[in-house]
Design a protein around this motif. Sequence first.
Motif, PDB file in Angstrom:
ATOM      1  N   LEU A  61       1.292  11.359   6.032  1.00 54.09           N
ATOM      2  CA  LEU A  61       2.051  10.513   5.108  1.00 54.09           C
ATOM      3  C   LEU A  61       1.918  11.029   3.675  1.00 54.09           C
ATOM      4  CD1 LEU A  61       3.747   8.021   4.486  1.00 54.09           C
ATOM      5  CD2 LEU A  61       1.622   6.682   4.473  1.00 54.09           C
ATOM      6  N   TRP A  62       0.711  11.392   3.277  1.00 57.21           N
ATOM      7  CA  TRP A  62       0.468  11.923   1.934  1.00 57.21           C
ATOM      8  C   TRP A  62       1.289  13.184   1.680  1.00 57.21           C
ATOM      9  CZ3 TRP A  62      -1.343  10.618  -2.618  1.00 57.21           C
ATOM     10  CH2 TRP A  62      -1.701  11.610  -3.533  1.00 57.21           C
ATOM     11  N   ASP A  63       1.249  14.101   2.633  1.00 59.49           N
ATOM     12  CA  ASP A  63       2.011  15.343   2.464  1.00 59.49           C
ATOM     13  C   ASP A  63       3.508  15.070   2.433  1.00 59.49           C
ATOM     14  OD1 ASP A  63      -0.178  17.032   2.206  1.00 59.49           O
ATOM     15  OD2 ASP A  63      -0.307  17.403   4.358  1.00 59.49           O
ATOM     16  N   TYR A  64       3.972  14.138   3.268  1.00 60.29           N
ATOM     17  CA  TYR A  64       5.397  13.802   3.273  1.00 60.29           C
ATOM     18  C   TYR A  64       5.821  13.248   1.910  1.00 60.29           C
ATOM     19  CZ  TYR A  64       9.829  11.600   4.212  1.00 60.29           C
ATOM     20  OH  TYR A  64      11.133  11.230   4.144  1.00 60.29           O
ATOM     21  N   LEU A  65       5.041  12.348   1.360  1.00 61.73           N
ATOM     22  CA  LEU A  65       5.377  11.787   0.053  1.00 61.73           C
ATOM     23  C   LEU A  65       5.397  12.881  -1.015  1.00 61.73           C
ATOM     24  CD1 LEU A  65       3.351   8.451   0.132  1.00 61.73           C
ATOM     25  CD2 LEU A  65       5.826   8.744   0.432  1.00 61.73           C
ATOM     26  N   ASN A  66       4.451  13.797  -0.936  1.00 63.35           N
ATOM     27  CA  ASN A  66       4.428  14.901  -1.896  1.00 63.35           C
ATOM     28  C   ASN A  66       5.607  15.845  -1.709  1.00 63.35           C
ATOM     29  OD1 ASN A  66       1.944  14.988  -3.790  1.00 63.35           O
ATOM     30  ND2 ASN A  66       1.198  14.153  -1.852  1.00 63.35           N
ATOM     31  N   ILE A  67       6.055  16.010  -0.476  1.00 60.80           N
ATOM     32  CA  ILE A  67       7.266  16.803  -0.222  1.00 60.80           C
ATOM     33  C   ILE A  67       8.457  16.138  -0.897  1.00 60.80           C
ATOM     34  CG2 ILE A  67       8.915  17.509   1.563  1.00 60.80           C
ATOM     35  CD1 ILE A  67       6.388  17.844   3.420  1.00 60.80           C
ATOM     36  N   ILE A  89      14.691   9.861  -4.013  1.00 56.27           N
ATOM     37  CA  ILE A  89      13.708   9.434  -3.012  1.00 56.27           C
ATOM     38  C   ILE A  89      14.129   8.123  -2.361  1.00 56.27           C
ATOM     39  CG2 ILE A  89      11.319   8.691  -2.668  1.00 56.27           C
ATOM     40  CD1 ILE A  89      10.536  10.766  -4.822  1.00 56.27           C
ATOM     41  N   LYS A  90      14.627   7.184  -3.143  1.00 54.83           N
ATOM     42  CA  LYS A  90      15.082   5.912  -2.568  1.00 54.83           C
ATOM     43  C   LYS A  90      16.238   6.141  -1.605  1.00 54.83           C
ATOM     44  CE  LYS A  90      13.570   2.899  -6.295  1.00 54.83           C
ATOM     45  NZ  LYS A  90      13.946   1.961  -7.348  1.00 54.83           N
ATOM     46  N   SER A  91      17.086   7.092  -1.921  1.00 53.43           N
ATOM     47  CA  SER A  91      18.204   7.415  -1.048  1.00 53.43           C
ATOM     48  C   SER A  91      17.715   7.969   0.286  1.00 53.43           C
ATOM     49  CB  SER A  91      19.137   8.415  -1.731  1.00 53.43           C
ATOM     50  OG  SER A  91      20.230   8.724  -0.911  1.00 53.43           O
ATOM     51  N   VAL A  92      16.628   8.740   0.258  1.00 58.99           N
ATOM     52  CA  VAL A  92      16.054   9.257   1.508  1.00 58.99           C
ATOM     53  C   VAL A  92      15.656   8.092   2.404  1.00 58.99           C
ATOM     54  CG1 VAL A  92      14.121  10.548   2.522  1.00 58.99           C
ATOM     55  CG2 VAL A  92      15.272  11.422   0.474  1.00 58.99           C
ATOM     56  N   PHE A  93      14.975   7.105   1.827  1.00 58.42           N
ATOM     57  CA  PHE A  93      14.561   5.944   2.616  1.00 58.42           C
ATOM     58  C   PHE A  93      15.760   5.136   3.089  1.00 58.42           C
ATOM     59  CE2 PHE A  93      10.564   6.281  -0.092  1.00 58.42           C
ATOM     60  CZ  PHE A  93       9.853   6.948   0.894  1.00 58.42           C
ATOM     61  N   ASP A 125       0.826  -1.209   0.000  1.00 59.64           N
ATOM     62  CA  ASP A 125       0.000   0.000   0.000  1.00 59.64           C
ATOM     63  C   ASP A 125       0.860   1.259   0.000  1.00 59.64           C
ATOM     64  OD1 ASP A 125      -2.299  -1.503  -0.026  1.00 59.64           O
ATOM     65  OD2 ASP A 125      -2.764  -1.202   2.100  1.00 59.64           O
ATOM     66  N   PHE A 126       1.996   1.211   0.689  1.00 56.31           N
ATOM     67  CA  PHE A 126       2.894   2.361   0.731  1.00 56.31           C
ATOM     68  C   PHE A 126       3.368   2.707  -0.675  1.00 56.31           C
ATOM     69  CE2 PHE A 126       7.155   4.142   0.857  1.00 56.31           C
ATOM     70  CZ  PHE A 126       6.952   5.256   1.665  1.00 56.31           C
ATOM     71  N   TYR A 127       3.804   1.720  -1.420  1.00 54.13           N
ATOM     72  CA  TYR A 127       4.302   1.972  -2.771  1.00 54.13           C
ATOM     73  C   TYR A 127       3.183   2.408  -3.718  1.00 54.13           C
ATOM     74  CZ  TYR A 127       8.677   0.140  -1.103  1.00 54.13           C
ATOM     75  OH  TYR A 127       9.834  -0.037  -0.384  1.00 54.13           O
ATOM     76  N   LYS A 128       1.981   1.880  -3.509  1.00 53.23           N
ATOM     77  CA  LYS A 128       0.837   2.333  -4.308  1.00 53.23           C
ATOM     78  C   LYS A 128       0.541   3.800  -4.012  1.00 53.23           C
ATOM     79  CE  LYS A 128      -1.602  -2.074  -4.789  1.00 53.23           C
ATOM     80  NZ  LYS A 128      -2.818  -2.823  -4.401  1.00 53.23           N
ATOM     81  N   LEU A 129       0.631   4.174  -2.740  1.00 49.96           N
ATOM     82  CA  LEU A 129       0.391   5.565  -2.358  1.00 49.96           C
ATOM     83  C   LEU A 129       1.460   6.481  -2.940  1.00 49.96           C
ATOM     84  CD1 LEU A 129      -1.524   7.381  -0.722  1.00 49.96           C
ATOM     85  CD2 LEU A 129      -0.022   7.035   1.243  1.00 49.96           C
ATOM     86  N   LEU A 130       2.709   6.037  -2.933  1.00 48.58           N
ATOM     87  CA  LEU A 130       3.791   6.821  -3.534  1.00 48.58           C
ATOM     88  C   LEU A 130       3.533   7.027  -5.027  1.00 48.58           C
ATOM     89  CD1 LEU A 130       6.537   8.244  -3.380  1.00 48.58           C
ATOM     90  CD2 LEU A 130       7.627   5.992  -3.640  1.00 48.58           C
ATOM     91  N   GLU A 131       3.127   5.989  -5.719  1.00 53.36           N
ATOM     92  CA  GLU A 131       2.833   6.115  -7.152  1.00 53.36           C
ATOM     93  C   GLU A 131       1.656   7.060  -7.393  1.00 53.36           C
ATOM     94  OE1 GLU A 131       4.645   5.171  -9.782  1.00 53.36           O
ATOM     95  OE2 GLU A 131       6.062   4.617  -8.218  1.00 53.36           O
ATOM     96  N   LEU A 132       0.659   6.999  -6.523  1.00 53.10           N
ATOM     97  CA  LEU A 132      -0.478   7.904  -6.630  1.00 53.10           C
ATOM     98  C   LEU A 132      -0.048   9.355  -6.415  1.00 53.10           C
ATOM     99  CD1 LEU A 132      -3.541   7.875  -7.119  1.00 53.10           C
ATOM    100  CD2 LEU A 132      -3.826   7.690  -4.637  1.00 53.10           C
ATOM    101  N   ALA A 133       0.849   9.561  -5.463  1.00 51.65           N
ATOM    102  CA  ALA A 133       1.372  10.916  -5.213  1.00 51.65           C
ATOM    103  C   ALA A 133       2.153  11.417  -6.426  1.00 51.65           C
ATOM    104  CB  ALA A 133       2.244  10.919  -3.956  1.00 51.65           C
ATOM    105  N   LYS A 134       2.866  10.544  -7.093  1.00 46.49           N
ATOM    106  CA  LYS A 134       3.586  10.943  -8.314  1.00 46.49           C
ATOM    107  C   LYS A 134       2.607  11.366  -9.407  1.00 46.49           C
ATOM    108  CE  LYS A 134       7.741   8.169  -7.540  1.00 46.49           C
ATOM    109  NZ  LYS A 134       8.538   7.001  -7.978  1.00 46.49           N
TER     110      LYS A 134
END
Length: 123
Positions: free
Chosen positions: A61-67, A79-83, A3-12
């Motif tokens: 979480l949504w706002d963080y991903l958008n940031i 982004i992967k480097s941040v994680f 779900d996290f990765y789906k949310l990241l893709e949605l934010a993109k």
Amino acid sequence: MEDFYKLLELAKQKSKIDENGTWKGGSNIYLNELKSEVDEVLEEYEKNRNCFLEDELGDILWDYLNILIAVNKEKDIDIKSVFSRALKKYTQRVEAIKKGQTWAFIKEKQKKSLYEEWRNSLK
């Protein structure tokens, strides 16, 4: 985690829409929104309404991903480097605490390491 990765893709996807919409202000607009969402989480925490609390935590979480997405565009961060950095950083801190070191000690050690990394990147 799926779900996290789906949310990241949605934010993109949303980021692309934002380029021509009212949220086109980049990272600043999401950073300011994040502040507001933290206040809403604090409000719901006190009210003991878990479904509302979960919803507000999701907004953070949504706002963080958008940031992350906006800063990626603005400053070319990975982004992967941040994680990866976050995982490494907090793994080191937790392991240090298990060995009796203080959070402050390992944090200072990590800051020195970052400074060296930054200095070396200038060469």
